[in-house]
Design a protein around this motif. Sequence first.
Motif, short mmCIF file in Angstrom:
data_model
loop_
_atom_site.label_atom_id
_atom_site.label_comp_id
_atom_site.label_asym_id
_atom_site.label_seq_id
_atom_site.Cartn_x
_atom_site.Cartn_y
_atom_site.Cartn_z
N UNK B 183 0.83 -1.22 0.00
CA UNK B 183 0.00 0.00 0.00
C UNK B 183 0.85 1.26 0.00
N UNK B 184 2.03 1.15 0.59
CA UNK B 184 2.80 2.37 0.79
C UNK B 184 4.04 2.45 -0.08
N UNK B 187 3.41 4.96 -3.10
CA UNK B 187 3.48 6.38 -2.70
C UNK B 187 4.90 6.81 -2.33
N UNK B 188 5.63 5.96 -1.65
CA UNK B 188 6.99 6.34 -1.25
C UNK B 188 7.89 6.50 -2.48
N UNK B 190 7.00 7.17 -5.54
CA UNK B 190 6.62 8.34 -6.33
C UNK B 190 6.94 9.64 -5.62
N UNK B 191 7.03 9.60 -4.30
CA UNK B 191 7.45 10.80 -3.58
C UNK B 191 8.95 11.00 -3.66
N UNK B 224 11.60 17.61 4.83
CA UNK B 224 10.67 16.69 5.48
C UNK B 224 11.15 16.37 6.89
N UNK B 230 4.05 4.27 8.33
CA UNK B 230 3.11 3.42 7.59
C UNK B 230 3.76 2.12 7.11
#
Lengths: 311, 487
Positions: B183-184, B187-188, B190-191, B224, B230
């Motif tokens: 799930x993560x 996103x990680x 792509x970030x 950041x 997560x």
Amino acid sequence: MFQKKIEAIEPHPAKGVQQLRTTVMQERITAFARDARHFQIVFLGGFLLFGILALDWSRRAEEVAVILGTTLATQFFFIRRLGLDIRSWKSAAITGLGLSLLLHAGSLVTLALAASLAIASKFLIRDRGKHIFNPGLFGIVLTVLLTGDAWISPGQWGTGPILLFLIAGAGSMVLLRVGRIDTGVVFLTVYMALDLVRSMLYLGWGFDVTLHRMMNGSLLLFAFFMITDPMTTPNAPRARVLWSAAIAMVAFAMGTFAYVHTAPIWALALLCALTPFFDRAFGGARFSWLAPAPFHDRAPTLNVEPTLQER
Amino acid sequence: MNINLQFASLALLAANSASAFCGFYVAKADATLFNDRSEVILVRDGRRTIITMSNDFQGDVKDFAMVVPVPTVLDRNDIRIVERRVFDVLDSYSSPRLVEYYDGNPCIQWEYAEELDVMRVPMAAEAMADKASTRARREYGVTIEARYTVGEYDVLILSAQESNGLKRWLLDNDYQIPSTAHEVLDPYIKSGLKFFVVKIDLERMQAQGFEFLRPIQVRFESEKFMLPIRLGMANSKGTQDMIVYAFTREGRVDAVNYRTVRMPTDRKVPLFVKERFGEFYKDLFKRKWKQEGRNAVTLEYAWNVTPSWNGMKCDPCVGPPPMPQEFVDAGVDWAGNWNGGGQVFFTRLHVRYSREKFPQDLFFQVTPNTEHYQARYVLTHPAQGDLSCEAGQDYLEELYYRRAMELDELHALAGWDISQHAGYLADVRRKLVPERRNALEPTGLPFDQDGGKGGPGSGTMLLLGIFSLIAVGAYFLPRSLTGRHTA
């Protein structure tokens, strides 16, 4: 015969008193309801109490006293100096409550500075009879930038449906009365749309991530009580839509790419500075707290000429 | 009387604080109380972040592996190993504390006060492993950006093009990732995050003679300021505890996307809590966590701990204060410089998180808030000796009510059943002369005739209040709107 007459008369005085009472009540209620600021004071005060008692904020009584005292004192100073309507103390109380909800500082002096800057900005930074910055916002931004002793805690409200209900419910009531709900709604819609596109469609986070971000009490308070300040939003409805969409975009970009967690505040400060340009380009009637408010600006002939009394 | 004594002992403490760290060490609620926990030291200095992860891995160390998303490709010099002791020092220094005070005998004309302290609380991590490089890129879309040997660890820095490849690579290379990790990962990736991947080299570990995994420290520069919780989340219901020891130059560290709440502090609790302080704190924490909606970050300690600063560092201190070198080991590199190294502010946060309640990673901000805070619970020992004089009887009466309050507090804080502790009050009652004993007022505790009391908390009442305000407002609103239209 004689007896009958008395009987006939007697009920009247009692009825009269009752009627009088009802009328007084009604008048009071109407007087209260006529000025949306009353609702705003009640709700913001309620939020502050809720934060302190139920959310365990470290907001001390003397901090609130200093903020409210300074905003009111500064307002009264300008009321006397400029000969304004005494009822404008209500605006100062709203600013004071707003600051108490948002701003934290290491010392009382910093809070007093923020409060006096906030109110003074209303009278000193004006364009065509209208102040430019949302006073509370101006006080916060300047104090955070200048002193290094002040901060905002965007997480202090937490998240939850109950908050959404409370803040949105209370906010929309106030906004319906002043006809500027469009700003809050447009801001939230655009902000959420941008977040959905990036978080869900591009990055692949679940919907709960976006939802969690949108349920943030600070964001909701901002959307329903700050950005909607009728005195500092553009006058024309179309201008307001563009203006609040721009705030949402700037805030989103700052928050997402620069990790500024208080981005909406800075975006609003930026866009407030542009409000005069929106007013020049789109026109529209200026808002007045005490006039029978133009509901969605349908009565633009009222109060076109701003008077000092309405500041 | 007892209140005066409290002040007396506090004053004593303040007077001593500059010269000596106070008190005896009695007990603490330390990090080891909590299962499935991790501990992290988080140092933030401008754009620099230094994260130290304790690897208290449960199980065979040969299975140990860890994946941590990091914002940049780390240099070899950005990675080091520190001793586990650093965590122990920080934990014991900042953990919730139990303090003891002694009442003086009012029948004897001297006063005596002394304080003892007790306490603290804990945290955990994840696991993985590694192999070749061109194959990684071709078959999995995974690039090995760097490969280092650091002490007993083999470290790789990976970047990936998409999550499936990364996931397959990790699994094929024996890194066990939680089932929800997919799930993560996307996103990680792509970030723009890289993956700091660690495995243990058993031979090197044995050669160096270490039995336990030592903490790994990484440093990087990034806007950041966050912890990627997560990735390590097990499943939707399970909870994990994490203790964050945060250090800044300015002041407290606050969560920005979750509420930061304080533990109740400075509460008087019954004497028998001393033997079970760890249990007490665990229950108290659980209660507070539930009460705050299971989605808040809890503050346990916040203090200016600058080594050269002479102010009081704790009241009382649970352990010896960290030495400058220990701060430096923890990543607070400016603390080693005694002259003008700058302030060191220590924030201890305790997070109990679950997938369900913590959908976002934890983001933080540094605030200028330097207000001191500690989670502190107070025991007060009764006066000893003959208390039959008038003042002694007054004292016993006060003691009786105080103990009733302590029991009430214990019930309210930790939810303990206090009905079995009637003896705590009876001990005092017995020492009162009969006429005084009979004149005692009911305490309202469950074992008193009066029975227990209940009632909604202030939060509930307030919510009700606000709802009714809205209801009242909503009632007037339509009327005023229509009024305006007709006007």
